[in-house]
Design a protein around this motif. Structure first.
Motif, PDB file in Angstrom:
ATOM      1  N   GLU A 131       7.308  -4.880 -13.888  1.00 55.23           N
ATOM      2  CA  GLU A 131       6.434  -4.841 -15.057  1.00 55.23           C
ATOM      3  C   GLU A 131       6.009  -3.399 -15.340  1.00 55.23           C
ATOM      4  OE1 GLU A 131       5.426  -7.328 -17.120  1.00 55.23           O
ATOM      5  OE2 GLU A 131       6.868  -8.590 -16.050  1.00 55.23           O
ATOM      6  N   PRO A 132       5.798  -3.064 -16.620  1.00 56.38           N
ATOM      7  CA  PRO A 132       5.372  -1.699 -16.937  1.00 56.38           C
ATOM      8  C   PRO A 132       4.040  -1.352 -16.282  1.00 56.38           C
ATOM      9  CG  PRO A 132       5.180  -3.152 -18.855  1.00 56.38           C
ATOM     10  CD  PRO A 132       5.931  -3.909 -17.818  1.00 56.38           C
ATOM     11  N   ILE A 133       3.913  -0.097 -15.894  1.00 50.10           N
ATOM     12  CA  ILE A 133       2.693   0.396 -15.255  1.00 50.10           C
ATOM     13  C   ILE A 133       1.724   0.836 -16.346  1.00 50.10           C
ATOM     14  CG2 ILE A 133       1.725   2.102 -13.673  1.00 50.10           C
ATOM     15  CD1 ILE A 133       4.550   2.277 -12.396  1.00 50.10           C
ATOM     16  N   ALA A 134       0.579   0.162 -16.411  1.00 52.43           N
ATOM     17  CA  ALA A 134      -0.401   0.483 -17.443  1.00 52.43           C
ATOM     18  C   ALA A 134      -1.031   1.848 -17.167  1.00 52.43           C
ATOM     19  CB  ALA A 134      -1.488  -0.597 -17.490  1.00 52.43           C
ATOM     20  N   ALA A 135      -1.193   2.628 -18.225  1.00 49.59           N
ATOM     21  CA  ALA A 135      -1.854   3.944 -18.141  1.00 49.59           C
ATOM     22  C   ALA A 135      -1.306   4.760 -16.970  1.00 49.59           C
ATOM     23  CB  ALA A 135      -3.364   3.766 -18.012  1.00 49.59           C
ATOM     24  N   TRP A 136       0.009   4.762 -16.841  1.00 49.18           N
ATOM     25  CA  TRP A 136       0.642   5.380 -15.670  1.00 49.18           C
ATOM     26  C   TRP A 136       0.291   6.857 -15.519  1.00 49.18           C
ATOM     27  CZ3 TRP A 136       4.030   9.391 -16.700  1.00 49.18           C
ATOM     28  CH2 TRP A 136       4.483   9.499 -18.003  1.00 49.18           C
ATOM     29  N   SER A 137       0.203   7.580 -16.619  1.00 44.85           N
ATOM     30  CA  SER A 137      -0.037   9.022 -16.534  1.00 44.85           C
ATOM     31  C   SER A 137      -1.445   9.366 -16.067  1.00 44.85           C
ATOM     32  CB  SER A 137       0.236   9.676 -17.892  1.00 44.85           C
ATOM     33  OG  SER A 137      -0.627   9.157 -18.884  1.00 44.85           O
ATOM     34  N   GLU A 138      -2.346   8.373 -16.074  1.00 42.75           N
ATOM     35  CA  GLU A 138      -3.714   8.603 -15.632  1.00 42.75           C
ATOM     36  C   GLU A 138      -3.895   8.332 -14.141  1.00 42.75           C
ATOM     37  OE1 GLU A 138      -6.267   6.294 -18.110  1.00 42.75           O
ATOM     38  OE2 GLU A 138      -5.341   7.011 -19.964  1.00 42.75           O
ATOM     39  N   ILE A 139      -2.852   7.833 -13.491  1.00 41.60           N
ATOM     40  CA  ILE A 139      -2.906   7.509 -12.060  1.00 41.60           C
ATOM     41  C   ILE A 139      -2.500   8.740 -11.256  1.00 41.60           C
ATOM     42  CG2 ILE A 139      -1.905   6.074 -10.240  1.00 41.60           C
ATOM     43  CD1 ILE A 139      -1.394   3.948 -12.443  1.00 41.60           C
ATOM     44  N   GLU A 140      -3.190   9.004 -10.187  1.00 41.34           N
ATOM     45  CA  GLU A 140      -2.780  10.067  -9.264  1.00 41.34           C
ATOM     46  C   GLU A 140      -1.643   9.528  -8.409  1.00 41.34           C
ATOM     47  OE1 GLU A 140      -2.224  13.511  -7.519  1.00 41.34           O
ATOM     48  OE2 GLU A 140      -3.757  13.268  -9.077  1.00 41.34           O
ATOM     49  N   LEU A 141      -0.434   9.988  -8.674  1.00 38.96           N
ATOM     50  CA  LEU A 141       0.743   9.440  -7.987  1.00 38.96           C
ATOM     51  C   LEU A 141       0.906   9.993  -6.588  1.00 38.96           C
ATOM     52  CD1 LEU A 141       3.329   7.717  -8.126  1.00 38.96           C
ATOM     53  CD2 LEU A 141       4.501   9.726  -9.063  1.00 38.96           C
ATOM     54  N   ARG A 142       0.823  11.301  -6.436  1.00 43.97           N
ATOM     55  CA  ARG A 142       1.047  11.925  -5.135  1.00 43.97           C
ATOM     56  C   ARG A 142       0.038  11.386  -4.116  1.00 43.97           C
ATOM     57  NH1 ARG A 142       3.832  16.633  -4.186  1.00 43.97           N
ATOM     58  NH2 ARG A 142       3.681  17.144  -6.422  1.00 43.97           N
ATOM     59  N   GLY A 143       0.553  10.969  -2.984  1.00 44.79           N
ATOM     60  CA  GLY A 143      -0.301  10.437  -1.928  1.00 44.79           C
ATOM     61  C   GLY A 143      -0.466   8.935  -1.952  1.00 44.79           C
ATOM     62  N   GLN A 144      -0.092   8.281  -3.057  1.00 40.37           N
ATOM     63  CA  GLN A 144      -0.103   6.816  -3.083  1.00 40.37           C
ATOM     64  C   GLN A 144       0.903   6.293  -2.057  1.00 40.37           C
ATOM     65  OE1 GLN A 144      -1.898   4.643  -4.869  1.00 40.37           O
ATOM     66  NE2 GLN A 144      -2.842   5.901  -6.482  1.00 40.37           N
ATOM     67  N   GLN A 145       0.646   5.113  -1.518  1.00 43.34           N
ATOM     68  CA  GLN A 145       1.554   4.538  -0.519  1.00 43.34           C
ATOM     69  C   GLN A 145       2.666   3.750  -1.199  1.00 43.34           C
ATOM     70  OE1 GLN A 145       0.364   2.906   3.503  1.00 43.34           O
ATOM     71  NE2 GLN A 145       0.734   0.986   2.428  1.00 43.34           N
ATOM     72  N   VAL A 146       3.899   3.987  -0.775  1.00 39.46           N
ATOM     73  CA  VAL A 146       5.020   3.164  -1.199  1.00 39.46           C
ATOM     74  C   VAL A 146       5.483   2.368   0.018  1.00 39.46           C
ATOM     75  CG1 VAL A 146       6.692   5.035  -0.791  1.00 39.46           C
ATOM     76  CG2 VAL A 146       7.316   3.106  -2.252  1.00 39.46           C
ATOM     77  N   GLU A 147       5.721   1.077  -0.212  1.00 40.57           N
ATOM     78  CA  GLU A 147       6.095   0.181   0.880  1.00 40.57           C
ATOM     79  C   GLU A 147       7.301  -0.644   0.456  1.00 40.57           C
ATOM     80  OE1 GLU A 147       3.787  -2.817   3.973  1.00 40.57           O
ATOM     81  OE2 GLU A 147       3.090  -2.688   1.897  1.00 40.57           O
ATOM     82  N   LEU A 148       8.269  -0.746   1.336  1.00 44.81           N
ATOM     83  CA  LEU A 148       9.462  -1.558   1.108  1.00 44.81           C
ATOM     84  C   LEU A 148       9.527  -2.626   2.184  1.00 44.81           C
ATOM     85  CD1 LEU A 148      12.187  -2.288  -0.162  1.00 44.81           C
ATOM     86  CD2 LEU A 148      13.235  -0.476   1.215  1.00 44.81           C
ATOM     87  N   LEU A 149       9.487  -3.881   1.756  1.00 48.34           N
ATOM     88  CA  LEU A 149       9.573  -5.013   2.672  1.00 48.34           C
ATOM     89  C   LEU A 149      10.873  -5.762   2.431  1.00 48.34           C
ATOM     90  CD1 LEU A 149       6.389  -5.027   1.306  1.00 48.34           C
ATOM     91  CD2 LEU A 149       6.099  -6.357   3.402  1.00 48.34           C
ATOM     92  N   VAL A 150      11.549  -6.132   3.513  1.00 46.34           N
ATOM     93  CA  VAL A 150      12.748  -6.954   3.430  1.00 46.34           C
ATOM     94  C   VAL A 150      12.511  -8.198   4.273  1.00 46.34           C
ATOM     95  CG1 VAL A 150      15.224  -7.124   3.906  1.00 46.34           C
ATOM     96  CG2 VAL A 150      14.264  -4.976   3.036  1.00 46.34           C
ATOM     97  N   ASN A 151      12.556  -9.357   3.621  1.00 44.20           N
ATOM     98  CA  ASN A 151      12.236 -10.641   4.253  1.00 44.20           C
ATOM     99  C   ASN A 151      10.887 -10.592   4.974  1.00 44.20           C
ATOM    100  OD1 ASN A 151      14.593 -11.656   3.249  1.00 44.20           O
ATOM    101  ND2 ASN A 151      15.452 -12.277   5.219  1.00 44.20           N
ATOM    102  N   GLY A 152       9.947  -9.910   4.343  1.00 49.30           N
ATOM    103  CA  GLY A 152       8.586  -9.873   4.853  1.00 49.30           C
ATOM    104  C   GLY A 152       8.291  -8.794   5.869  1.00 49.30           C
ATOM    105  N   PHE A 153       9.307  -8.075   6.320  1.00 46.53           N
ATOM    106  CA  PHE A 153       9.115  -7.004   7.295  1.00 46.53           C
ATOM    107  C   PHE A 153       9.064  -5.656   6.589  1.00 46.53           C
ATOM    108  CE2 PHE A 153      11.061 -10.445   9.696  1.00 46.53           C
ATOM    109  CZ  PHE A 153      10.281 -10.479  10.843  1.00 46.53           C
ATOM    110  N   ALA A 154       8.048  -4.890   6.874  1.00 42.82           N
ATOM    111  CA  ALA A 154       7.898  -3.568   6.259  1.00 42.82           C
ATOM    112  C   ALA A 154       8.862  -2.595   6.928  1.00 42.82           C
ATOM    113  CB  ALA A 154       6.469  -3.080   6.388  1.00 42.82           C
ATOM    114  N   LEU A 155       9.905  -2.189   6.208  1.00 39.31           N
ATOM    115  CA  LEU A 155      10.895  -1.265   6.751  1.00 39.31           C
ATOM    116  C   LEU A 155      10.555   0.185   6.423  1.00 39.31           C
ATOM    117  CD1 LEU A 155      14.268  -3.118   6.057  1.00 39.31           C
ATOM    118  CD2 LEU A 155      12.711  -3.315   8.008  1.00 39.31           C
ATOM    119  N   VAL A 156       9.851   0.387   5.331  1.00 40.21           N
ATOM    120  CA  VAL A 156       9.441   1.733   4.943  1.00 40.21           C
ATOM    121  C   VAL A 156       7.991   1.676   4.476  1.00 40.21           C
ATOM    122  CG1 VAL A 156       9.848   3.713   3.428  1.00 40.21           C
ATOM    123  CG2 VAL A 156      11.787   2.319   4.182  1.00 40.21           C
ATOM    124  N   THR A 157       7.155   2.537   5.015  1.00 42.27           N
ATOM    125  CA  THR A 157       5.780   2.712   4.541  1.00 42.27           C
ATOM    126  C   THR A 157       5.477   4.200   4.629  1.00 42.27           C
ATOM    127  OG1 THR A 157       5.116   0.535   5.376  1.00 42.27           O
ATOM    128  CG2 THR A 157       3.355   2.085   4.839  1.00 42.27           C
TER     129      THR A 157
END
Length: 291
Positions: A186-212
């Motif tokens: 889904e589109p990110i509302a007001a994306w340019s107003e969010i501080e992106l750097r330092g936000q956490q990105v997480e990738l889960l595969v079958n419920g297991f967090a492989l990247v955080t």
């Protein structure tokens, strides 16, 4: 998302006709995969791509033969110069996102269409108006006002050969930059107003967090990647069209995903995208996203 779809073969592709036997052998292997998902064993390869110019000419030629509308583009190795160096490339690289391979989240992919699938979590920008080939170079600042939407995305990374680790960077470029499509959240509302750097990105595969991990780039970097792509395409005599999306580069690195697995990516608390690869070829899969 709607747009007028325009496909244009670059000057480089036209200049390479006809191909030499060495070049034709490589192109045939890429076409066999892109059309029929026939994976070529690396051990049976009799030829390699010579350089970046040849790689892009091959990529253009294959795109022309496939004749799919181009729904967008991917940028690779923009955020990390070490990746460029490891691939032996002089700059970042790009590939096409074909319309049949652009899907909305949650997406279910047919396994026979995505052998050896890997995913990367990315941010994708949609361009609101056609950007002509003429005119001054695009900058991150000037591009910001032309962006009509920002989306979390999975880039589906594929290869025409069975061992991508044995390939050179220019081999990947000729193989559409390794791009097998995008899954868009889904589109990110007001994306340019969010501080992106330092936000956490997480990738889960079958419920297991492989990247955080924390995101190491800001919006200027994301816009810079898209601006680089636009300027690079101008050199190929290709204009970015209104409605096309640009996947700006991985935030997580490359992660394999197999049939029967589900991947979910979360970017901070404001974005999520989900995709699965079905267990059986008979499982119904959604149609591509219309842009």
């Amino acid at each position: 998302m709607t747009s007028k779809r325009v496909r244009k073969t670059s000057v480089a592709a036209q200049a390479q006709r006809p191909w030499t036997p060495r070049q034709q052998a490589i192109i045939d292997q890429v076409l066999n995969f892109r059309r029929d998902r026939l994976v070529c064993p690396v051990a049976s390869r009799a030829a390699c791509v010579a350089d970046e110019d040849e790689a892009y000419a091959m990529q253009d030629w294959v795109a022309d033969r496939l004749a799919h509308p181009v729904a967008g583009w991917k940028v690779g190795a923009y955020f990390d110069g070490a990746v460029q160096k490891a691939l032996g490339l002089s700059e970042p690289f790009y590939g096409r996102v074909f319309a049949p391979e652009l899907r909305s989240s949650p997406a279910i992919l047919a396994p026979h269409q995505h052998p050896g699938c890997h995913v990367e979590v990315e941010l994708a920008l949609q361009i609101g108006k056609r950007i002509p080939i003429s005119g001054p170079p695009m900058s991150a600042a000037s591009l910001a006002g032309l962006v009509s939407g920002c989306f979390p995305a999975f880039e589906i990374v594929t290869s025409s050969w069975d061992n991508r680790n044995a390939l050179s960077g220019v081999d990947h470029v000729a193989d559409n930059g390794g791009c097998g499509g995008l899954v868009i959240g889904e589109p990110i509302a007001a994306w340019s107003e969010i501080e992106l750097r330092g936000q956490q990105v997480e990738l889960l595969v079958n419920g297991f967090a492989l990247v955080t991990r924390p995101i190491a780039v800001g919006w200027q970097d994301v816009l810079g990647a898209a601006a680089w792509l636009i300027n690079r395409l101008k050199r190929q005599n290709i204009a970015v069209q209104a409605g096309q999306v640009i996947a700006t580069g991985t935030l997580t690195g490359l992660t394999p995903i197999s049939p029967g697995q589900t991947a979910i990516a979360k970017i901070g608390r404001f974005a999520e995208v989900k995709m699965s690869i079905a267990n059986a070829q008979s499982e119904q899969v959604p149609q591509a996203l219309s842009i």
